[in-house]
Design a protein around this motif. Structure first.
Motif, mmCIF file in Angstrom:
data_model
loop_
_atom_site.group_PDB
_atom_site.id
_atom_site.type_symbol
_atom_site.label_atom_id
_atom_site.label_comp_id
_atom_site.label_asym_id
_atom_site.label_seq_id
_atom_site.Cartn_x
_atom_site.Cartn_y
_atom_site.Cartn_z
ATOM 1 N N UNK A 247 0.868 -1.183 0.000
ATOM 2 C CA UNK A 247 0.000 0.000 0.000
ATOM 3 C C UNK A 247 0.900 1.227 0.000
ATOM 4 N N UNK A 248 0.492 2.253 -0.712
ATOM 5 C CA UNK A 248 1.256 3.500 -0.769
ATOM 6 C C UNK A 248 1.446 4.031 0.653
ATOM 7 N N UNK A 249 2.692 4.212 1.102
ATOM 8 C CA UNK A 249 2.943 4.686 2.476
ATOM 9 C C UNK A 249 2.336 6.052 2.765
ATOM 10 N N UNK A 250 2.056 6.835 1.738
ATOM 11 C CA UNK A 250 1.458 8.157 1.931
ATOM 12 C C UNK A 250 -0.072 8.090 2.026
ATOM 13 N N UNK A 251 -0.668 6.927 1.733
ATOM 14 C CA UNK A 251 -2.130 6.759 1.804
ATOM 15 C C UNK A 251 -2.511 6.394 3.234
ATOM 16 N N UNK A 252 -2.434 7.376 4.105
ATOM 17 C CA UNK A 252 -2.633 7.159 5.539
ATOM 18 C C UNK A 252 -4.031 6.640 5.840
ATOM 19 N N UNK A 253 -5.041 7.119 5.143
ATOM 20 C CA UNK A 253 -6.401 6.665 5.431
ATOM 21 C C UNK A 253 -6.578 5.169 5.157
ATOM 22 N N UNK A 254 -6.053 4.682 4.041
ATOM 23 C CA UNK A 254 -6.148 3.245 3.757
ATOM 24 C C UNK A 254 -5.375 2.447 4.803
ATOM 25 N N UNK A 255 -4.187 2.915 5.166
ATOM 26 C CA UNK A 255 -3.390 2.221 6.182
ATOM 27 C C UNK A 255 -4.118 2.200 7.526
ATOM 28 N N UNK A 256 -4.762 3.302 7.884
ATOM 29 C CA UNK A 256 -5.541 3.356 9.129
ATOM 30 C C UNK A 256 -6.749 2.423 9.064
ATOM 31 N N UNK A 257 -7.425 2.385 7.922
ATOM 32 C CA UNK A 257 -8.568 1.470 7.790
ATOM 33 C C UNK A 257 -8.131 0.033 8.027
#
Length: 177
Positions: free
Chosen positions: A51-61
């Motif tokens: 996952x893109x490390x800058x895609x914080x919302x997806x990582x949080x989900x």
């Protein structure tokens, strides 16, 4: 239909030198559920699932829903109830990511991440380190390989005194006629 939880507050804390985030979410019954995760969790999920490390919302989900994915106790160890591929049984991170995001989507608990203002603390504090994520990804790939094949690939062992020139260091295709 999933049970909807709303993020109320986020606190940055440190225990024993390890920085972590404490996310408090309000459940429909009015109680608070506290989720504690090391700050490195987002980098790990980026490395594990591509996952893109800058895609914080997806990582949080991913991180906030993982504890609520249905599991089954099995004599060989706990496993997901859907029986699908996992991080270490998938052929690659794309297959692992697809299966894991499907589990997140089907999760019986829904934590609203996108647009949740309290999570701005995490968004501002997340500073992904490309070198660290690369090392994490290599560790995941190595573990996946070991699980699948049992050992790392290696060149044949040389007899004492044998010349190393006898063993090519890279594959060289034969010439076509």
């Amino acid at each position: 239909m999933p049970e909807n939880w709303t993020v109320q507050e986020v606190a940055a804390r440190t225990v024993g030198g390890t920085p972590y985030w404490e996310v408090a979410a309000l459940k429909p019954d009015g109680t608070l559920h506290r989720h504690i995760m090391p700050t490195s969790t987002l980098e790990w999920r980026a490395a594990e699932y591509g996952i893109d490390p800058a895609d914080v919302d997806t990582l949080l989900e991913v991180a906030l829903h993982e504890p609520h994915i249905p599991m089954v106790d099995d004599p060989a160890g706990p496993r997901y109830t859907d029986g699908g591929v996992t991080l270490l049984t998938a052929e690659n991170d794309t297959e692992a990511r697809t299966a894991h995001l499907a589990r997140i989507k089907a999760c019986p608990v829904s934590v609203r991440v996108r647009g949740a203002k309290p999570l701005d603390t995490v968004r501002a504090g997340h500073k992904p380190d490309a070198a660290r994520i690369k090392a994490m990804r290599e560790a995941v790939d190595t573990n996946r390989w070991l699980r699948k094949y049992g050992d790392l690939p290696a060149l044949p062992r040389l007899a004492p005194g044998a010349a190393t020139a006898d063993f090519p260091t890279r594959f060289v295709p034969a010439r076509r006629p």
